[in-house]
Write a protein that holds these residues in place. Sequence first.
Motif, PDB file in Angstrom:
ATOM      1  N   ILE A  61       0.816  -1.211   0.000  1.00 57.58           N
ATOM      2  CA  ILE A  61       0.000   0.000   0.000  1.00 57.58           C
ATOM      3  C   ILE A  61       0.858   1.274   0.000  1.00 57.58           C
ATOM      4  CG2 ILE A  61      -2.051  -1.056   1.025  1.00 57.58           C
ATOM      5  CD1 ILE A  61      -1.146   0.016   3.746  1.00 57.58           C
ATOM      6  N   ILE A  62       2.147   1.118   0.343  1.00 54.00           N
ATOM      7  CA  ILE A  62       3.054   2.267   0.390  1.00 54.00           C
ATOM      8  C   ILE A  62       4.419   1.821  -0.117  1.00 54.00           C
ATOM      9  CG2 ILE A  62       4.257   3.892   1.917  1.00 54.00           C
ATOM     10  CD1 ILE A  62       1.797   3.656   3.791  1.00 54.00           C
ATOM     11  N   THR A  63       4.996   2.607  -1.008  1.00 57.08           N
ATOM     12  CA  THR A  63       6.373   2.356  -1.431  1.00 57.08           C
ATOM     13  C   THR A  63       7.251   3.472  -0.882  1.00 57.08           C
ATOM     14  OG1 THR A  63       6.039   3.520  -3.529  1.00 57.08           O
ATOM     15  CG2 THR A  63       5.716   1.130  -3.533  1.00 57.08           C
ATOM     16  N   PHE A  81       1.976   6.808  -1.507  1.00 61.83           N
ATOM     17  CA  PHE A  81       0.774   6.066  -1.154  1.00 61.83           C
ATOM     18  C   PHE A  81       0.142   5.537  -2.438  1.00 61.83           C
ATOM     19  CE2 PHE A  81       1.659   9.211   2.050  1.00 61.83           C
ATOM     20  CZ  PHE A  81       1.529   8.507   3.231  1.00 61.83           C
ATOM     21  N   LYS A  82       0.200   4.221  -2.614  1.00 64.38           N
ATOM     22  CA  LYS A  82      -0.243   3.594  -3.878  1.00 64.38           C
ATOM     23  C   LYS A  82      -1.724   3.849  -4.145  1.00 64.38           C
ATOM     24  CE  LYS A  82       1.430   0.099  -5.574  1.00 64.38           C
ATOM     25  NZ  LYS A  82       2.145  -0.790  -6.364  1.00 64.38           N
ATOM     26  N   GLY A  83      -1.993   4.200  -5.404  1.00 63.51           N
ATOM     27  CA  GLY A  83      -3.357   4.418  -5.846  1.00 63.51           C
ATOM     28  C   GLY A  83      -3.934   5.768  -5.500  1.00 63.51           C
ATOM     29  N   ASN A 112      -6.631  -1.046   4.092  1.00 67.63           N
ATOM     30  CA  ASN A 112      -6.630  -0.136   2.947  1.00 67.63           C
ATOM     31  C   ASN A 112      -6.344   1.292   3.407  1.00 67.63           C
ATOM     32  OD1 ASN A 112      -7.526  -2.183   1.042  1.00 67.63           O
ATOM     33  ND2 ASN A 112      -9.482  -2.069   2.112  1.00 67.63           N
ATOM     34  N   LEU A 113      -5.755   2.070   2.518  1.00 69.29           N
ATOM     35  CA  LEU A 113      -5.503   3.475   2.824  1.00 69.29           C
ATOM     36  C   LEU A 113      -6.820   4.243   2.861  1.00 69.29           C
ATOM     37  CD1 LEU A 113      -2.437   4.020   0.483  1.00 69.29           C
ATOM     38  CD2 LEU A 113      -2.391   3.947   2.982  1.00 69.29           C
TER      39      LEU A 113
END
Length: 136
Positions: A61-63, A81-83, A112-113
């Motif tokens: 969910i996070i890179t 923060f992905k997406g 989920n974020l």
Amino acid sequence: MKNIKIIAILLFALSMQFATAQKVKIKDNIAYVDDTPYLKVSDCGMYKEDCSISNLEGKVIITIDKLPNQAKPGTYLQIAFKGLNTSIELNTTMSRIVKLLYKNNAIDKEGNLIPENVKLIATKYTREYSLKEGDD
């Protein structure tokens, strides 16, 4: 007598601050908050290229990328923060990132974020170090 009451109130307020503080611990690539599993974290050692945070099911969910900046000491990280098309840059550690996510309620119970809360984090903590490499 008035001073004693003031001191008692201050001590009570200070003790409440410590009572509500979350304890973050990372063990075996699992981040625990108050001894409860919260997220999976990758080993982000000095020479590791892949660095990320996943929910407990393993979905990234996070890179996290290291930002090279020899002019400024410390490890500056770009946290994406992905997406959500949102990222922040901080001089921090993995346990502080986990604490930041927890304190700002950035992740729901399903892992989920939460977009609104991530945007608040970005507003509060965005510092673009990569754009300031030449600044002193």
